[in-house]
Design a protein around this motif. Sequence first.
Motif, PDB file in Angstrom:
ATOM      1  N   LEU A   9       0.820  -1.367  -0.124  1.00  0.00           N
ATOM      2  CA  LEU A   9      -0.069  -0.088  -0.085  1.00  0.00           C
ATOM      3  C   LEU A   9       0.855   1.488   0.171  1.00  0.00           C
ATOM      4  O   LEU A   9       0.648   2.092  -0.580  1.00  0.00           O
ATOM      5  CB  LEU A   9      -0.816  -0.094   1.456  1.00  0.00           C
ATOM      6  N   SER A  10       2.145   1.423   0.879  1.00  0.00           N
ATOM      7  CA  SER A  10       2.772   2.228   1.088  1.00  0.00           C
ATOM      8  C   SER A  10       4.159   2.670   0.545  1.00  0.00           C
ATOM      9  O   SER A  10       4.629   3.632   0.828  1.00  0.00           O
ATOM     10  CB  SER A  10       2.730   2.679   2.480  1.00  0.00           C
TER      11      SER A  10
ATOM     12  N   THR B 190      -1.304   5.374   6.122  1.00  0.00           N
ATOM     13  CA  THR B 190      -1.583   4.534   5.368  1.00  0.00           C
ATOM     14  C   THR B 190      -2.944   3.936   5.904  1.00  0.00           C
ATOM     15  O   THR B 190      -3.589   4.340   6.650  1.00  0.00           O
ATOM     16  CB  THR B 190      -0.607   3.334   5.009  1.00  0.00           C
ATOM     17  N   GLY B 191      -3.496   2.781   4.884  1.00  0.00           N
ATOM     18  CA  GLY B 191      -4.760   2.426   5.152  1.00  0.00           C
ATOM     19  C   GLY B 191      -5.765   2.688   4.224  1.00  0.00           C
ATOM     20  O   GLY B 191      -5.593   3.242   3.199  1.00  0.00           O
ATOM     21  N   ASN B 192      -6.806   1.983   4.022  1.00  0.00           N
ATOM     22  CA  ASN B 192      -7.928   1.924   3.069  1.00  0.00           C
ATOM     23  C   ASN B 192      -8.715   3.307   2.930  1.00  0.00           C
ATOM     24  O   ASN B 192      -8.985   3.564   1.987  1.00  0.00           O
ATOM     25  CB  ASN B 192      -8.878   0.797   2.863  1.00  0.00           C
ATOM     26  N   THR B 193      -8.603   4.136   3.835  1.00  0.00           N
ATOM     27  CA  THR B 193      -9.251   5.323   4.005  1.00  0.00           C
ATOM     28  C   THR B 193      -8.511   6.317   3.519  1.00  0.00           C
ATOM     29  O   THR B 193      -8.887   7.361   3.566  1.00  0.00           O
ATOM     30  CB  THR B 193      -9.887   5.499   5.294  1.00  0.00           C
ATOM     31  N   ILE B 194      -7.220   6.432   3.227  1.00  0.00           N
ATOM     32  CA  ILE B 194      -6.021   7.150   2.836  1.00  0.00           C
ATOM     33  C   ILE B 194      -6.028   7.040   1.399  1.00  0.00           C
ATOM     34  O   ILE B 194      -5.868   6.026   0.571  1.00  0.00           O
ATOM     35  CB  ILE B 194      -4.708   6.782   3.509  1.00  0.00           C
TER      36      ILE B 194
ATOM     37  N   GLN C 266      -2.437  13.734   2.849  1.00  0.00           N
ATOM     38  CA  GLN C 266      -2.673  12.435   2.028  1.00  0.00           C
ATOM     39  C   GLN C 266      -4.018  12.071   1.561  1.00  0.00           C
ATOM     40  O   GLN C 266      -4.101  11.219   0.846  1.00  0.00           O
ATOM     41  CB  GLN C 266      -2.160  11.213   2.841  1.00  0.00           C
ATOM     42  N   GLY C 267      -5.016  12.970   1.945  1.00  0.00           N
ATOM     43  CA  GLY C 267      -6.415  12.737   1.475  1.00  0.00           C
ATOM     44  C   GLY C 267      -6.881  11.430   2.369  1.00  0.00           C
ATOM     45  O   GLY C 267      -6.445  10.457   2.713  1.00  0.00           O
TER      46      GLY C 267
ATOM     47  N   ILE D 281       0.841   6.165  10.675  1.00  0.00           N
ATOM     48  CA  ILE D 281      -0.437   6.527  11.290  1.00  0.00           C
ATOM     49  C   ILE D 281      -1.484   5.767  10.269  1.00  0.00           C
ATOM     50  O   ILE D 281      -1.287   5.784   8.816  1.00  0.00           O
ATOM     51  CB  ILE D 281      -0.719   8.043  10.845  1.00  0.00           C
ATOM     52  N   LEU D 282      -2.038   4.762  10.673  1.00  0.00           N
ATOM     53  CA  LEU D 282      -2.933   3.810  10.098  1.00  0.00           C
ATOM     54  C   LEU D 282      -4.408   4.209  10.379  1.00  0.00           C
ATOM     55  O   LEU D 282      -4.969   4.231  11.421  1.00  0.00           O
ATOM     56  CB  LEU D 282      -2.422   2.484  10.672  1.00  0.00           C
ATOM     57  N   ALA D 283      -5.066   4.578   9.063  1.00  0.00           N
ATOM     58  CA  ALA D 283      -6.445   4.824   9.141  1.00  0.00           C
ATOM     59  C   ALA D 283      -7.224   3.562   8.390  1.00  0.00           C
ATOM     60  O   ALA D 283      -7.552   3.745   7.078  1.00  0.00           O
ATOM     61  CB  ALA D 283      -6.775   6.301   8.723  1.00  0.00           C
TER      62      ALA D 283
END
Lengths: 731, 352
Positions: free
Chosen positions: A28-29, A300-304, A325-326, A360-362
Amino acid sequence: MDKLLEQIQKGTVWQFPGGVHPPQQKSLSNGANIARLPLPNKLVVALKQHIGANGKLLVEKGQRILKGQALTEPVANWSVPVHAPSSGIITEIAPKPSAHPSALPELSIVIEPDGKDEWCTLNPVSEPKSLSHQELIDIIHQAGISGMGGAGFPTYVKADTKQSIDFFIINAVECEPYITADDTLMREHAAEIIQGIELMQQLLNPTLCIVGIEDNKPEAIATMTKAAEHNNKIIVQTVPTVYPSGGEKQLIKLLTNREVPSMGIPADIGVLMHNTGTLYAVQQAVYEGKPLIERVVTVTGNTIHKPGNVWALLGTEIKHLLDCQGFSPVPQQRVVMGGPMMGFTLPTVRIGVIKTTNCILAPDHTELAEPGPEKACIRCSACADACPASLLPQQLQWFAKSKEYDKLQEHNLFDCIECGACAYVCPSEIPLVQYYRVAKAEIKEQQADKIKADRAKERFDARKERLDREQEERQNRHKRKPVAKSADEKQKVAEALARVKNKPDNGNEKSAVAAAIARAKAKKQQGEELEPDNSEVAKERALRKEQARKYKEQKSQTDESTETAPVDDKKSAVAAAIARAKAKKAAKAKKAAKALEDAEPTTSEAPQTDAPVDDRKAAVAAAIARAKAKKAAKALEEAEQTVSEEPQSDEPVDDKKAAVAAAIARAKAKKAAKALEDTETPSVPDNTDNSSSSIDADVPQSSDDKKKAAVAAAIARAKAKKLQKEGNDQS
Amino acid sequence: MKLTMASSPHNHSHKSVTRLMLIVIAACIPGLVAQVVFFGTGVLIQLVLALVAVTVFEAAIMLMRKRPVWPALSDGSAWLTAVLLALSIPPLAPWWVIIIGCLFSIVIVKQLYGGLGFNLFNPAMAAYVLLLVSFPVQMTSWLPVSDLLNNAIGFTDQLRLIFTDFTSIGYSLDQVRAGIDGVTMATPLDTIKTDVGHGLTVTESMQKNVFNEWAGLGWMWVNLGFLAGGLYLLKEKVINWHIPVSFIASLAVCSAIGYIAAPGTEPGTVFHLLSGATMMGAFFIATDPVSAATTNKGRLIYGALIGLLVYLIRTFGGFPDAVAFAVLLLNIAVPLIDYYTQPRTYGHGAVK
């Protein structure tokens, strides 16, 4: 050791038990380079971003600071400074929610960047080889570097370790899913990291430096191997991808087959470990002179929208990172600082990045499912199979639930590294780690309480013993008192007479008052202790006299100074208190024959002083004077009681107030005494002395001398007794 | 923005108790098929009876305990107990046998101890032993493989036998069990035991038509079926290898020693491994996580001791098979075994 070294150099990697394979999610990142973010409009720099004490504030609100300027300076042990991440104005210094699982407010410096990003003067060192050990340590210390992998242990402390280090291990494993901060840092800055390693080599002189990287980072392995080519004491070792291979203890086992002893540290087995990010910071501090003000953070994370790695200034609010990062939050959004296995959820995104913030994981709810309800444990022991520390999580869980703390410790709860592997595999979704954390906290609290209770008990026992002893002594005194009197009486009377005769020679008013006061005090402090040691009487009397002289001197000094500045005289009052305390001690040791002796002169003084005042007028005047004096004496006595109470608890100088009060009382008494006629003056000490005297039986003896004087004295004594009684009641 | 707080770890392997139980139930299928093939469809009737019974009992007791019913039922543990019990009892045992078994295993052995995870004993085996000692006749009335039956009985007759004790033409179970030669046939283990007791050698005994050259007819395949299911469980990592391997190894070693010592009266390793409930016990019974040892070392000891007990009871005991007794006896020893087999924790007493 040689064999081990050979094995390691051959590339042998050992194994640790357990471990799990959660989905990696690294791709992902790790696709893009580390991005630079626009300057945030606010920086919240927490003073405490590491393990250890806070630094001391160097700046104040409203002050303009430059990028890299130290905001705090180290004071106590293990304190490292923080620096301004950008130039700007300090708008606030106040407690703000911290980047900690508790989010408890920590004192933070809020900076409003001015956008100029203006550096302070930097002192780069191009030839670090020329630096001494201490100079290098100081640079690392002053640059504010603490471990950037997890715990945030001050780097200078580790680098300055006194134990000899066989293996210096660089933890580049990054076993937590999602996180790629170290991975990308190694890809982009391998040369700098190797320079950082070499600085550590200079400090620690290890036999071998081992860089441990998980085999899921082939690019990082390649760049690091290449960058380390020139140094044959640095080897890059690939370890299999299994969580938690990046745990300090686990990596040591993997790379050296050694185990950190329970409750010990790696240095105990000749191993020291640093994180790649830390070493990069060390390199920057030395070669560039830059303090630690930024770090790589994986967002990172799917909401980013744009997951990746960014250079984040320390103090950048998480919100800024997410916004840049949105971020499209889902309902019941979790924002995790750290990875999915050991990270903690944040209560707010208004928290500043700190030195240990690596990710930072969202996540949304499909990639990291919300935990289901806890079900019954079926004792499948999948947790034990997953535990990298070979604990029995299932048993620990039962003990934690039933609060069997002894059993928990017996089953080595404190060797749990809280990696979460057990909870990850638990088919019943039992939040095992949570149980352990609570149990650990409770045990620690219990231990602290126990220590407190033990101390209190010690104190109580000591006090009880002392009270018992005192009680016993008092009882002994009461038993022996009559005997003492009868045995000693005649001699005492004779001595008293002698003293009475000598008395007029010393005639001096002042010293007479002072002496009387001193005697009264001494007597009081000597306690009511009484021991009929006839053979020693003479000897002890001599001692007593010497002491009395000392008191007299001191007293007269005190009195002289009180005359000019009565309240000012703290010092001498304190000194007097000390003297009193000493006298008490000495007196106790030498028993109470002295007290007897002391009582006598006072009783015989009364007739002596009263004797010349034969006519009525004088008697009336004397009575008035006595009344006044009594009043003064009462005040004095009260004051003295407070004074003399203190020394009994073996803290003579402690009570300044009481001492001052005593001094004042003494001054008043003196004043009162002065106001009286020459002849009446002695009645002041007379009263005082009698009031504290416990030897009433002496009176008839001395009264044989002169009838009139005796009558007057008797009246005085009666009054004094009354006074004493009152005083006793009060105390 | 309102953020949700949670304790780490934030990820989960998505293993669940329900899934584990269903996998174990699925792994029973090869053994079940083998039983149906060789011993008729009676076992399916027993299975349905058992499943219904445990569901009713579990629901009832959860209601009585004022706990939610579905979470307890849906963990699948009761159904697994039902499957194991149905597979253990003779296929044509009267209907009330399995009902009593289900009642005992669910209500007494499991729920009265606190429900799933708290039972000391393996529910299916405890119920099996209760039934065996209470109703020895019904519990030992195994049919020979259908090929050996005088008159084959169909599904309806089996149903009738279970519920009314008689087939449609009025045969009792004993009459049905009578072989071609008119002699009631026992299980292979029973046969050997009885024959050896009558002074025959094992070789002579194994001439009988209930045996093939390795073990009992049909029984061998049932055991192989459970072995296959067990291997699947190992592959799925639902069970650890320790218990089945040590159980089988221990039984193999014991029976080999026995065979070497007394070849005439000992049936040998292969026979022991492929007879009775060996494979089912090794992979499905002894591995019940709740009642088995939980440390790896402990599991080895636990399995090995079960193997030893199985051999001893089969050879010297009064009952033909012994898995249930052995498992229950070792269930009692589990806390002791666990206590003395704790693994060495990292950093404790390691060589530097």
